[in-house]
Design an enzyme around this catalytic site. Structure first.
Site, PDB file in Angstrom:
ATOM      1  N   VAL A  19     -17.836  -8.796 -56.363  1.00  0.00           N
ATOM      2  CA  VAL A  19     -18.091  -9.799 -56.825  1.00  0.00           C
ATOM      3  C   VAL A  19     -19.189  -9.887 -57.704  1.00  0.00           C
ATOM      4  CG1 VAL A  19     -19.984 -10.680 -54.906  1.00  0.00           C
ATOM      5  CG2 VAL A  19     -18.401 -12.347 -56.023  1.00  0.00           C
TER       6      VAL A  19
ATOM      7  N   ASP B  10      -9.543  -8.780 -63.887  1.00  0.00           N
ATOM      8  CA  ASP B  10      -8.280  -9.124 -63.795  1.00  0.00           C
ATOM      9  C   ASP B  10      -7.368  -8.238 -64.470  1.00  0.00           C
ATOM     10  OD1 ASP B  10      -6.350 -11.314 -63.390  1.00  0.00           O
ATOM     11  OD2 ASP B  10      -7.143 -12.523 -64.918  1.00  0.00           O
TER      12      ASP B  10
END
Length: 621
Positions: free
Chosen positions: A110, A175
């Protein structure tokens, strides 16, 4: 009665429970959403084994997978993500298929500061150095992806898919769920991505890893301008038409810094001319300041004594006040950043270190244009930057150097030194660039420079009276040659603040510099009084002005006209011979390059030029 629990335990009791736990019971997902895309939702999660906050990425299988082939493709890409280990690629911890809820979940690290787009919007004032650091990190990640065999293509690189740890200045590419592995033909066959960041060849469904370089260029464009590429378009169809027609985003024209603009243009060039991530990492634009080469010049000490000598408007883009622009070239303490004992490349004079130091850098824009940057620093640490394009077909190093000397208040002897440095930079890109050309054309350029000054005087006077375009404190002006440049010190202000240059001896100097009050027939040019040729001294046939060094020189107009005409004819003939030779060299190169695929010719030529230059240098005694 049981004792009241401490407040800390009350806080623990209010912690949200996991909404979901992975099959190993190691990772727990909260309901807090960190981000959401077309196919994916990212939740805040916790690694109970390591005690770390992580990101829980959830993809609805039914939204994007219609058959077993699609499912297998996604599984293979998720397996690929597990193998990627690089400091600028997001860390991938685990993944699994949730058949019951029709989801694919994967756990990644994160990021405290969100996406690069969010981070840039939050922090408006970012120095160009920070942009370069981010660019180097992104390109480093792309080099890693593209170096796989076969290469890994991201295909949807954008600022929304690049993540930031703001407390460390760290950026990572994320991503990668849409990434693919090239097949044996080293090309892909599916259209996936965001229209604003998609290279033209993506629409043709025949592309390679260079589509990520195009997208990276668009990312940098967004970071610099705060605008999404092609924001002037209202739908994807309009974007497709502009991209297919080769039309660049309108925001590209808004970039004031020419170095930034040219670097972005390299990234979004045609696929056949686009550089790889590894080549872009070696580009001078991204080079650390510690890699620069510094050339000390003999300075004009008389001119340097002027009150504004270190703040004069010099060149096509001048950054004087380092704190005045959010994105700018840093011009801090030169002595602290660049110790002279480490970076001085050559010394003209034992006293040169006490004068000005000039940095020379260059970038190849196209086959005929090289973008040069001169950085001049004085002994106090003040630095000035000059940016200008050099047309190898039209310009000569002597003509450019002569104009620079006038603008920079340097001595006449520095013309040769600057010309040699320009030639050296050009030969770094074009090894067969004729060094002797500058010497052969020196007389021609000097003669014409006087005429050009006279003929351009009225024109520049008109230009000064025109309302100049102003942007972010920079005023667009024109040099006598017609070149545009941008300055935060308007010309008339500099003329008032600079003292005129006095010669070392009385009377007229050979370079046309006069003492103050010697004559009123002068024009002030950035603090230097330049003697303009008398109209009667200009030959009507050749247009060449002769500058007299004594009242008795060239009294015979017929002799002057004859010499001028013969000299002009000779110089014109020599220039044509050089042009013919240059065209022959170009044709010879094209013949050899026919054996190279068209999309690799530019890259091959650049690489071979560098090798040839290295060979020439090694052969010299």
């Amino acid at each position: 009665m049981p004792p009241t629990p401490p407040p800390e335990l009350d806080l623990l009791d209010t912690e949200p429970e996991f909404a979901e736990v992975d099959p190993t019971a190691r990772y727990g997902r909260y309901t807090e959403v960190l981000g959401k895309g077309a196919f994916k939702t990212v939740y805040k999660a916790f690694d109970q084994l390591e005690g770390l906050e992580v990101a829980w990425n959830q993809i609805k299988v039914g939204d994007i997978l219609r058959n077993n082939d699609d499912l297998e493709r996604l599984r293979s890409e998720v397996r690929l993500l597990k193998t990627l280990k690089h400091k600028n690629i997001i860390k991938f911890y685990n993944s699994w298929l949730d058949k019951k809820n029709n989801n694919i979940n994967f756990i990644t690290e994160v990021f405290t500061s969100g996406t690069l787009r969010q981070y840039r919007i939050k922090h408006k004032k970012v120095d160009v150095r920070a942009l370069k650091k981010w660019s180097r990190q992104i390109l480093s990640g792309l080099v890693y992806l593209h170096s796989h065999d076969p290469p890994v293509i991201h295909r949807d690189l954008k600022c929304d898919n690049i993540f930031v740890n703001g407390n460390q200045g760290e950026v990572k590419i994320g991503d990668l769920g849409l990434a693919t592995i090239l097949d044996n033909a080293r090309s892909a066959h599916s259209i996936i991505g965001t229209p604003e960041f998609m290279a033209p060849e993506l629409y043709d469904e025949e592309y390679n890893e260079l589509v990520d370089i195009y997208a990276f260029g668009m990312c940098l464009l967004e970071l610099v301008t705060f605008e999404y590429p092609y924001c002037e378009c209202s739908n994807a169809a309009q974007i497709y038409k502009k991209v297919s027609d080769g039309e660049k985003p309108s925001s590209l024209a808004k970039i004031e810094d020419p170095e930034v603009r040219f670097f972005i243009e390299k990234c979004i060039a045609k696929a056949s001319q686009r550089l790889s991530a590894q080549e872009l990492l070696m580009d001078p634009f991204l080079r650390d300041d510690g890699e620069k080469i510094f050339y000390p010049l003999q300075s004009n000490t008389k001119a340097s004594d002027g009150a504004g000598s270190s703040n004069s408007s010099m060149g096509y883009k001048y950054d004087r006040d380092a704190s005045s622009m959010a994105i700018r070239e840093h011009t801090g303490s030169f002595a602290e950043e660049h110790p002279s004992d480490r970076y001085i490349h050559s010394t003209m004079d034992p006293q040169a270190a006490a004068g000005r130091i000039i940095t020379v850098e260059s970038q190849m824009k196209d086959l005929n244009t090289i973008f040069l940057k001169l950085r001049i620093a004085d002994s106090t640490g003040h630095a000035q930057n000059i940016h200008f394009p050099f047309d190898i077909e039209a310009d000569t190093s002597i003509s450019v150097a002569t104009e620079m000397v006038v603008q920079l208040d340097l001595t006449d002897q520095d013309v040769t030194a600057i010309a040699e440095m320009i030639d050296a930079e050009i030969r770094a890109h074009i090894p067969d660039w004729a060094l002797e050309e500058s010497v052969e054309n020196q007389g021609d350029e000097r003669a014409h420079s006087e005429t050009d000054s006279s003929e351009a005087d009225d024109e520049t006077s008109e230009l000064r009276n025109e309302p100049n375009a102003t942007h972010n404190g920079f005023v667009q002006e024109h040099l006598p040659s017609g070149h545009k440049y941008w300055s935060d010190s308007p010309r008339r202000n500099i003329e008032m603040s600079h003292s005129a240059v006095e010669p070392h001896i009385g009377g007229n100097m050979p370079n046309g510099i006069l003492k103050k009050n010697d004559t009123d027939d002068t024009v002030s040019n950035l603090g230097t009084s330049v003697d303009l040729p008398n109209p009667s001294m200009i030959d009507r046939k050749s247009g060449v002005a002769s500058v007299s060094t004594s009242p008795q020189s060239f009294d015979d107009e017929h002799i002057e006209a004859d010499v001028s005409e013969r000299l002009v004819n000779l110089l014109a003939q020599q220039q044509e011979e050089l042009n013919v030779l240059r065209r022959k060299h170009k044709a010879d190169i094209e013949v050899i390059l026919k054996g190279v695929p068209e999309e690799h010719r530019e890259e091959t030529l650049t690489r071979c030029r560098l090798k040839a230059d290295e060979r020439n240098r090694s052969d010299k005694p």
